[in-house]
Write an enzyme that holds these catalytic residues in place. Structure first.
Site, short mmCIF file in Angstrom:
data_model
loop_
_atom_site.label_atom_id
_atom_site.label_comp_id
_atom_site.label_asym_id
_atom_site.label_seq_id
_atom_site.Cartn_x
_atom_site.Cartn_y
_atom_site.Cartn_z
NE ARG A 52 50.13 -7.89 28.09
CZ ARG A 52 50.52 -8.98 27.42
NH1 ARG A 52 50.49 -10.17 27.98
NH2 ARG A 52 50.99 -8.87 26.18
CG HIS A 100 54.30 -12.41 31.41
ND1 HIS A 100 53.90 -11.09 31.38
CD2 HIS A 100 53.81 -12.95 30.25
CE1 HIS A 100 53.22 -10.85 30.27
NE2 HIS A 100 53.16 -11.97 29.57
N1 LIG Z 1 50.78 -14.76 29.59
C1 LIG Z 1 51.28 -14.93 28.39
O1 LIG Z 1 52.32 -15.57 28.21
C2 LIG Z 1 50.56 -14.36 27.20
C3 LIG Z 1 50.96 -14.71 25.91
C4 LIG Z 1 50.25 -14.23 24.83
C5 LIG Z 1 49.14 -13.40 25.02
N2 LIG Z 1 48.77 -13.07 26.30
C6 LIG Z 1 47.59 -12.21 26.51
O2 LIG Z 1 46.44 -12.84 25.99
C7 LIG Z 1 45.60 -11.82 25.44
C8 LIG Z 1 44.57 -12.41 24.52
O3 LIG Z 1 45.18 -12.86 23.33
P1 LIG Z 1 44.32 -13.31 22.04
O4 LIG Z 1 45.28 -13.55 20.96
O5 LIG Z 1 43.36 -14.38 22.40
O6 LIG Z 1 43.47 -11.95 21.77
P2 LIG Z 1 42.28 -11.73 20.76
O7 LIG Z 1 42.27 -12.78 19.70
O8 LIG Z 1 42.31 -10.30 20.36
O9 LIG Z 1 40.97 -11.99 21.67
C9 LIG Z 1 40.57 -11.13 22.68
C10 LIG Z 1 39.25 -11.64 23.26
O10 LIG Z 1 38.90 -10.81 24.39
C11 LIG Z 1 37.58 -10.32 24.20
N3 LIG Z 1 37.43 -8.99 24.77
C12 LIG Z 1 38.19 -7.88 24.56
N4 LIG Z 1 37.71 -6.84 25.26
C13 LIG Z 1 36.62 -7.29 25.91
C14 LIG Z 1 35.68 -6.69 26.79
N5 LIG Z 1 35.75 -5.40 27.12
N6 LIG Z 1 34.69 -7.47 27.27
C15 LIG Z 1 34.57 -8.77 26.93
N7 LIG Z 1 35.43 -9.41 26.10
C16 LIG Z 1 36.45 -8.67 25.61
C17 LIG Z 1 37.39 -10.25 22.69
O11 LIG Z 1 36.00 -10.19 22.42
P3 LIG Z 1 35.45 -10.29 20.88
O12 LIG Z 1 35.54 -11.77 20.54
O13 LIG Z 1 34.06 -9.83 20.97
O14 LIG Z 1 36.34 -9.43 20.04
C18 LIG Z 1 38.09 -11.54 22.26
O15 LIG Z 1 37.21 -12.64 22.43
C19 LIG Z 1 46.61 -10.87 24.80
O16 LIG Z 1 46.07 -9.59 24.57
C20 LIG Z 1 47.72 -10.85 25.82
O17 LIG Z 1 47.49 -9.82 26.76
C21 LIG Z 1 49.44 -13.54 27.37
#
Ligand SMILES: NC(=O)c1ccc[n+]([C@@H]2O[C@H](COP(=O)([O-])OP(=O)(O)OC[C@H]3O[C@@H](n4cnc5c(N)ncnc54)[C@H](OP(=O)(O)O)[C@@H]3O)[C@@H](O)[C@H]2O)c1
Length: 320
Positions: free
Chosen positions: A235, A283
């Site tokens: 993000r 994006h």
């Molecule tokens: N650009 C685009 O087109 C697009 C599309 C889809 C999503 N996204 C973005 O991608 C993000 C991630 O998606 P996802 O499905 O992979 O999310 P997810 O499955 O919830 O994984 C989030 C990861 O981030 C880690 N994390 C969260 N807070 C943290 C912190 N304070 N310090 C260290 N690590 C932290 C979590 O740690 P833990 O493993 O310990 O829980 C987990 O490994 C979404 O939230 C969204 O913003 C972007």
């Protein structure tokens, strides 16, 4: 039961909601499906499917049972102070979206690794200039910040190509072939072994502004690419854009690819558009396929109505 309503609350007004209303109505004949702004008794709204809804719009829905994000991120929902407390918020986890993100990450990492912009420039100048110092993928250390659904998939695919891959998350992960770092205590070690930083974190109060000059200065200085590279598709709120520009100008960073920005669409006046070290994508690293998302959310609603628990409910304290 037929009186129960699924409300679609998206930015862009009724025109933007119409395809979603139609897609959900096809899948959920036992529910009334309405768009935010339609004349609906608020006491009938059981479910909301939202994307960047106007803040406050979900505040007075007394029978609300669940809120579904139309995308993988939930920062747009949790930023609304009027989001009813105690109502579960679920996000989209879609293998198609995950695969699209990994495609984008591979493209950007390989593009920096194999100097795609340099050779495009050379071709434009009809200039034959080979680079004998091109390292092998195994000599390039990629660090993936965020080892969730998206980060783990991207890391596994980068490792398959041969890159030396590590990941960083809040809690410790254990993934085969991946050097896993966890928490603030191990952030320096993770950054210090990273040539290409791939950010796939969610935006939360803990991660907002994390990618700043202080963090970028801790990336490896001894890599084979001639300087560290930043790639962010998490993000825009994770990054300090002025810091990124300053780090590119003073050599702290060699290049950056950004899919997400503090304000979107990126302002035409932003220097990020024109900086020679920056690649901008709008994006769209991983767009959701509306039909797949409608399937997933309709499936969740049907399960919930049959008394089964919802999947992918976010922790509202952790904020992801
Ligand atoms: N650009 C685009 O087109 C697009 C599309 C889809 C999503 N996204 C973005 O991608 C993000 C991630 O998606 P996802 O499905 O992979 O999310 P997810 O499955 O919830 O994984 C989030 C990861 O981030 C880690 N994390 C969260 N807070 C943290 C912190 N304070 N310090 C260290 N690590 C932290 C979590 O740690 P833990 O493993 O310990 O829980 C987990 O490994 C979404 O939230 C969204 O913003 C972007």
């Amino acid at each position: 039961m037929a009186d129960d309503v699924l409300m679609v609350a998206v930015d862009g007004g009724p025109g933007a909601a119409a395809p979603w209303v139609e897609a959900f109505a096809r899948r959920l004949p036992d529910l009334a499906v309405a768009a935010l702004g339609d004349a609906v008794d608020p006491a009938r709204v059981r479910y909301v499917a939202a994307w960047k809804h106007p803040h406050g719009a979900l505040a007075a829905l007394p029978a609300l049972e669940a809120v579904f994000s139309l995308g993988a991120g939930v920062d747009h929902l949790l930023a609304d102070p009027g989001l009813p407390a105690g109502v579960p918020v679920a996000r989209v986890v879609d293998p198609d979206l995950t695969n699209r993100m990994s495609e984008w990450v591979l493209l950007q990492v390989l593009s920096h690794h194999r100097q795609a912009r340099r050779y495009a420039r050379q071709q434009a100048e009809s200039r034959w200039d080979d680079d004998p110092r091109q390292p092998a993928a195994r000599a390039v250390r990629v660090g993936v910040m965020g080892l969730g659904v998206l980060g783990l998939d991207a890391a596994a695919k980068l490792a398959l190509v041969g890159f030396d891959v590590a990941g960083w998350s809040r809690s410790r992960r254990d993934a085969p072939g991946l050097a896993c770092y966890a928490g603030a205590a191990e952030l320096d070690d993770f950054l210090g072994r990273t040539d290409i930083l791939v950010v796939l974190l969610p935006l939360t109060p803990d991660t907002a502004g994390l990618v700043d000059a202080g963090l970028l200065r801790r990336l490896a200085r001894d890599g084979r690419l001639g300087g560290p590279v930043l790639i962010n598709a998490g993000r825009g709120g994770l990054q300090r854009e002025d810091d990124i520009l300053a780090c590119l100008d003073d050599g702290t960073l060699r290049a950056a690819t950004l899919d997400v920005f503090a304000r979107e669409p990126l302002d035409r006046a932003s220097p990020l558009w024109r900086h020679p070290g920056v690649t901008v994508t709008p994006h769209n690293a991983a767009l959701s396929d509306p039909e797949a998302v409608a399937d997933l959310i309709a499936g969740q609603i049907l399960a919930h109505r049959a008394g089964r628990p919802l999947d992918h409910v976010v922790d509202r304290v952790r904020a992801y």
